[in-house]
Design a protein around this motif. Structure first.
Motif, PDB file in Angstrom:
ATOM      1  N   CYS A 113       1.529 -12.193  -7.315  1.00  0.00           N
ATOM      2  CA  CYS A 113       2.253 -12.632  -8.517  1.00  0.00           C
ATOM      3  C   CYS A 113       2.704 -14.086  -8.377  1.00  0.00           C
ATOM      4  CB  CYS A 113       3.448 -11.721  -8.763  1.00  0.00           C
ATOM      5  SG  CYS A 113       3.034 -10.073  -9.364  1.00  0.00           S
ATOM      6  N   LEU A 114       3.179 -14.447  -7.203  1.00  0.00           N
ATOM      7  CA  LEU A 114       3.628 -15.828  -6.984  1.00  0.00           C
ATOM      8  C   LEU A 114       2.476 -16.831  -7.118  1.00  0.00           C
ATOM      9  CD1 LEU A 114       6.045 -15.276  -3.944  1.00  0.00           C
ATOM     10  CD2 LEU A 114       6.704 -16.019  -6.241  1.00  0.00           C
ATOM     11  N   SER A 115       1.282 -16.432  -6.714  1.00  0.00           N
ATOM     12  CA  SER A 115       0.131 -17.331  -6.761  1.00  0.00           C
ATOM     13  C   SER A 115      -0.523 -17.384  -8.134  1.00  0.00           C
ATOM     14  CB  SER A 115      -0.913 -16.910  -5.718  1.00  0.00           C
ATOM     15  OG  SER A 115      -1.553 -15.698  -6.111  1.00  0.00           O
ATOM     16  N   GLY A 116      -0.178 -16.438  -9.016  1.00  0.00           N
ATOM     17  CA  GLY A 116      -0.812 -16.365 -10.318  1.00  0.00           C
ATOM     18  C   GLY A 116      -2.006 -15.437 -10.365  1.00  0.00           C
ATOM     19  N   GLU A 117      -2.335 -14.818  -9.252  1.00  0.00           N
ATOM     20  CA  GLU A 117      -3.432 -13.852  -9.233  1.00  0.00           C
ATOM     21  C   GLU A 117      -3.103 -12.645 -10.116  1.00  0.00           C
ATOM     22  OE1 GLU A 117      -5.851 -11.068  -5.958  1.00  0.00           O
ATOM     23  OE2 GLU A 117      -4.100 -12.268  -5.347  1.00  0.00           O
ATOM     24  N   PHE A 118      -1.839 -12.211 -10.067  1.00  0.00           N
ATOM     25  CA  PHE A 118      -1.360 -11.129 -10.921  1.00  0.00           C
ATOM     26  C   PHE A 118      -0.318 -11.682 -11.885  1.00  0.00           C
ATOM     27  CE2 PHE A 118      -2.156  -8.909  -6.735  1.00  0.00           C
ATOM     28  CZ  PHE A 118      -3.381  -8.360  -7.121  1.00  0.00           C
ATOM     29  N   ASP A 119      -0.217 -11.070 -13.049  1.00  0.00           N
ATOM     30  CA  ASP A 119       0.734 -11.519 -14.057  1.00  0.00           C
ATOM     31  C   ASP A 119       2.062 -10.789 -13.987  1.00  0.00           C
ATOM     32  OD1 ASP A 119      -0.939 -13.466 -15.596  1.00  0.00           O
ATOM     33  OD2 ASP A 119      -2.209 -11.694 -15.774  1.00  0.00           O
ATOM     34  N   GLU A 165      17.760 -14.733 -19.067  1.00  0.00           N
ATOM     35  CA  GLU A 165      16.528 -13.951 -19.107  1.00  0.00           C
ATOM     36  C   GLU A 165      16.443 -13.071 -20.356  1.00  0.00           C
ATOM     37  OE1 GLU A 165      14.244 -13.083 -16.065  1.00  0.00           O
ATOM     38  OE2 GLU A 165      15.297 -14.188 -14.500  1.00  0.00           O
ATOM     39  N   LEU A 166      17.576 -12.695 -20.937  1.00  0.00           N
ATOM     40  CA  LEU A 166      17.511 -12.054 -22.244  1.00  0.00           C
ATOM     41  C   LEU A 166      16.932 -13.023 -23.272  1.00  0.00           C
ATOM     42  CD1 LEU A 166      20.938 -10.173 -22.409  1.00  0.00           C
ATOM     43  CD2 LEU A 166      18.676  -9.120 -22.258  1.00  0.00           C
ATOM     44  N   ARG A 167      17.292 -14.273 -23.119  1.00  0.00           N
ATOM     45  CA  ARG A 167      16.785 -15.288 -24.039  1.00  0.00           C
ATOM     46  C   ARG A 167      15.312 -15.614 -23.763  1.00  0.00           C
ATOM     47  NH1 ARG A 167      19.800 -20.272 -22.682  1.00  0.00           N
ATOM     48  NH2 ARG A 167      18.127 -20.390 -21.139  1.00  0.00           N
ATOM     49  N   ASP A 168      14.982 -15.837 -22.476  1.00  0.00           N
ATOM     50  CA  ASP A 168      13.647 -16.314 -22.140  1.00  0.00           C
ATOM     51  C   ASP A 168      12.611 -15.194 -22.052  1.00  0.00           C
ATOM     52  OD1 ASP A 168      14.871 -18.760 -22.000  1.00  0.00           O
ATOM     53  OD2 ASP A 168      14.868 -18.887 -19.808  1.00  0.00           O
ATOM     54  N   LYS A 169      12.970 -14.071 -21.425  1.00  0.00           N
ATOM     55  CA  LYS A 169      12.001 -12.985 -21.239  1.00  0.00           C
ATOM     56  C   LYS A 169      11.958 -12.036 -22.434  1.00  0.00           C
ATOM     57  CE  LYS A 169      11.194 -12.311 -16.290  1.00  0.00           C
ATOM     58  NZ  LYS A 169      12.010 -13.202 -15.498  1.00  0.00           N
ATOM     59  N   PHE A 170      13.131 -11.776 -23.043  1.00  0.00           N
ATOM     60  CA  PHE A 170      13.198 -10.798 -24.123  1.00  0.00           C
ATOM     61  C   PHE A 170      13.270 -11.444 -25.508  1.00  0.00           C
ATOM     62  CE2 PHE A 170      14.406  -8.481 -20.367  1.00  0.00           C
ATOM     63  CZ  PHE A 170      13.899  -7.205 -20.573  1.00  0.00           C
ATOM     64  N   ILE A 222       3.652  -5.468 -19.308  1.00  0.00           N
ATOM     65  CA  ILE A 222       2.593  -6.082 -20.138  1.00  0.00           C
ATOM     66  C   ILE A 222       3.215  -6.910 -21.247  1.00  0.00           C
ATOM     67  CG2 ILE A 222       0.719  -5.581 -21.739  1.00  0.00           C
ATOM     68  CD1 ILE A 222       0.147  -3.057 -20.017  1.00  0.00           C
ATOM     69  N   GLU A 223       4.250  -6.354 -21.901  1.00  0.00           N
ATOM     70  CA  GLU A 223       4.916  -7.084 -22.985  1.00  0.00           C
ATOM     71  C   GLU A 223       5.526  -8.396 -22.486  1.00  0.00           C
ATOM     72  OE1 GLU A 223       9.027  -6.585 -25.552  1.00  0.00           O
ATOM     73  OE2 GLU A 223       7.975  -4.770 -24.926  1.00  0.00           O
ATOM     74  N   LEU A 224       6.199  -8.344 -21.357  1.00  0.00           N
ATOM     75  CA  LEU A 224       6.834  -9.553 -20.814  1.00  0.00           C
ATOM     76  C   LEU A 224       5.799 -10.581 -20.394  1.00  0.00           C
ATOM     77  CD1 LEU A 224       9.722  -7.966 -18.678  1.00  0.00           C
ATOM     78  CD2 LEU A 224       9.875  -8.980 -20.965  1.00  0.00           C
ATOM     79  N   ALA A 225       4.685 -10.113 -19.802  1.00  0.00           N
ATOM     80  CA  ALA A 225       3.633 -11.041 -19.388  1.00  0.00           C
ATOM     81  C   ALA A 225       2.986 -11.702 -20.603  1.00  0.00           C
ATOM     82  CB  ALA A 225       2.577 -10.283 -18.562  1.00  0.00           C
ATOM     83  N   GLN A 226       2.731 -10.927 -21.641  1.00  0.00           N
ATOM     84  CA  GLN A 226       2.127 -11.503 -22.852  1.00  0.00           C
ATOM     85  C   GLN A 226       3.073 -12.496 -23.520  1.00  0.00           C
ATOM     86  OE1 GLN A 226       1.265  -7.806 -24.855  1.00  0.00           O
ATOM     87  NE2 GLN A 226      -0.898  -7.871 -24.298  1.00  0.00           N
ATOM     88  N   ARG A 227       4.369 -12.153 -23.564  1.00  0.00           N
ATOM     89  CA  ARG A 227       5.328 -13.063 -24.187  1.00  0.00           C
ATOM     90  C   ARG A 227       5.439 -14.366 -23.392  1.00  0.00           C
ATOM     91  NH1 ARG A 227       9.997  -9.943 -24.540  1.00  0.00           N
ATOM     92  NH2 ARG A 227       9.246  -9.164 -26.522  1.00  0.00           N
ATOM     93  N   ARG A 228       5.464 -14.256 -22.061  1.00  0.00           N
ATOM     94  CA  ARG A 228       5.553 -15.445 -21.219  1.00  0.00           C
ATOM     95  C   ARG A 228       4.352 -16.369 -21.430  1.00  0.00           C
ATOM     96  NH1 ARG A 228       4.561 -14.254 -15.190  1.00  0.00           N
ATOM     97  NH2 ARG A 228       2.497 -14.013 -16.136  1.00  0.00           N
ATOM     98  N   ASP A 229       3.184 -15.778 -21.609  1.00  0.00           N
ATOM     99  CA  ASP A 229       1.965 -16.568 -21.733  1.00  0.00           C
ATOM    100  C   ASP A 229       1.570 -16.834 -23.181  1.00  0.00           C
ATOM    101  OD1 ASP A 229       1.449 -16.893 -18.941  1.00  0.00           O
ATOM    102  OD2 ASP A 229       0.861 -14.799 -18.872  1.00  0.00           O
ATOM    103  N   GLY A 230       2.513 -16.527 -24.101  1.00  0.00           N
ATOM    104  CA  GLY A 230       2.269 -16.878 -25.499  1.00  0.00           C
ATOM    105  C   GLY A 230       1.367 -15.920 -26.222  1.00  0.00           C
ATOM    106  N   GLY A 231       1.187 -14.682 -25.651  1.00  0.00           N
ATOM    107  CA  GLY A 231       0.299 -13.719 -26.296  1.00  0.00           C
ATOM    108  C   GLY A 231       0.985 -12.984 -27.430  1.00  0.00           C
TER     109      GLY A 231
END
Length: 335
Positions: A112-118, A195-200, A326-335
């Protein structure tokens, strides 16, 4: 997703204690995986095959390759292979496999730290057997915080619209009052707010804050922590622009009228906030670790050794943890 190379989020999933229900839950997930993600199990493929035979499940194991971006397929497990130190039997803890459990967690975190996993989703581990093996271990949260460079994490439990974060986590009750400091309240509240603001994606989080003592101290008659520590800390944080309500008596805070319009509750200690949340959503609640540079979610239950290999383990909390990751990863990456 990370690195711009994949359309689907790639989620690392660690099945946790091999003698517990983690492998059962991972296999149940493989039978009907969620759409729109690639799920990579970090575990011993022989363990999965053994448990699948015991449970009467059909399973095809495909070895994970970093360049592979295939979505999850029903009846198939994409596995990053890690070898058990000793053969595992359902319900029978073996300290020899403690290193395997920690290795899977470390590999997933590093990915996850390297970006291999989201994102990382974790099934339950057994703290006692890891400590019995000679490794000091207080839980996933603390292990991941150290692995991520010694950050200070915050535990957040989510059950539907109810979110409960903790100022203190795994402490004996007699140590809690001493651990409630303005500095700790400030650190946890800032992390929760951010993190409520940024992740959620909650623009202006509204957070209800529990008092420490019964009736929030009853004006000092049942304890002075609210007057001397909590109230001044909250006043300072409000000066930073946070919407904080409290300190409130915990016995009435968790009522529908009080919770209406709130985005989260900040509880002072583990068994102040979590019994209410788990009553509201046990089996479908999710543990989220805030304050990490990675996304990590987990189930809300333990290893349930007595259910391992029985086919009676409920997969609801793992499904919820995966869906939120999955939801948090998509939101972080603009999905």
């Amino acid at each position: 997703m990370s690195g711009g190379q994949r359309d689907l989020p790639r989620i690392a999933l660690t099945p946790g204690e091999p003698a517990g229900i983690g492998p059962d839950l991972a296999l149940a997930l493989c039978q009907s995986p969620p759409p729109g993600a690639q799920i990579v199990l970090l575990c011993d493929p022989a363990l999965l095959a053994q448990r699948a035979r015991l449970l009467g499940l059909r399973l095809r194991i495909r070895e994970y390759r970093p360049g592979d971006a295939a979505p999850a397929v029903a009846g198939e497990a994409c596995v990053l292979p890690l070898a058990l130190a000793a053969r595992s039997q359902p319900g029978e803890l073996n300290p020899a496999n403690a290193g395997y459990v920690l290795d899977s967690l470390a590999r997933a975190c590093d990915g996850c730290l390297s970006g291999e996993f989201d994102a990382l989703v974790t099934a339950p581990v057994h703290k006692g057997v890891i400590n019995d093996a000679g490794t000091r271990f207080s839980g996933h949260t603390e292990f991941l915080a150290e692995r991520c460079g010694g950050v200070q994490p915050v535990m957040l439990l989510v059950a539907g619209a109810l979110r409960v974060a903790l100022v203190t986590t795994h402490l004996p009750l007699r140590a809690v009052a001493e651990a409630i400091t303005a500095q700790r309240i400030g650190r946890v509240a800032r992390s929760l707010h951010r993190e409520l603001r940024d992740k959620f994606a909650i623009e202006r989080p509204r957070i209800l804050v529990c008092g420490l003592n019964p009736h929030a101290g009853e004006g000092g008659h049942l304890g002075r922590e609210e007057i001397e520590i909590i109230e001044p800390a909250l006043a300072a944080l409000r000066g930073e622009g946070m919407d904080l309500i409290g300190p409130l008596p915990a016995d009435t805070l968790f009522t529908p009228r009080q919770l209406e319009g709130a985005d989260a509750v900040l509880a002072m200690y583990h068994d102040q906030g979590l019994p209410v949340l788990k009553h509201a959503g046990f089996g479908a609640a999710v543990n989220v670790t805030l304050g990490l540079p990675i996304i990590r979610t987990s189930v809300d239950h333990g290893t349930a050794l007595q259910l391992a290999g029985s086919g009676r383990a409920e997969v609801g909390s793992l499904r919820a943890a995966l869906a939120l990751a999955i939801e948090l990863a998509q939101r972080r990456d603009g999905g």
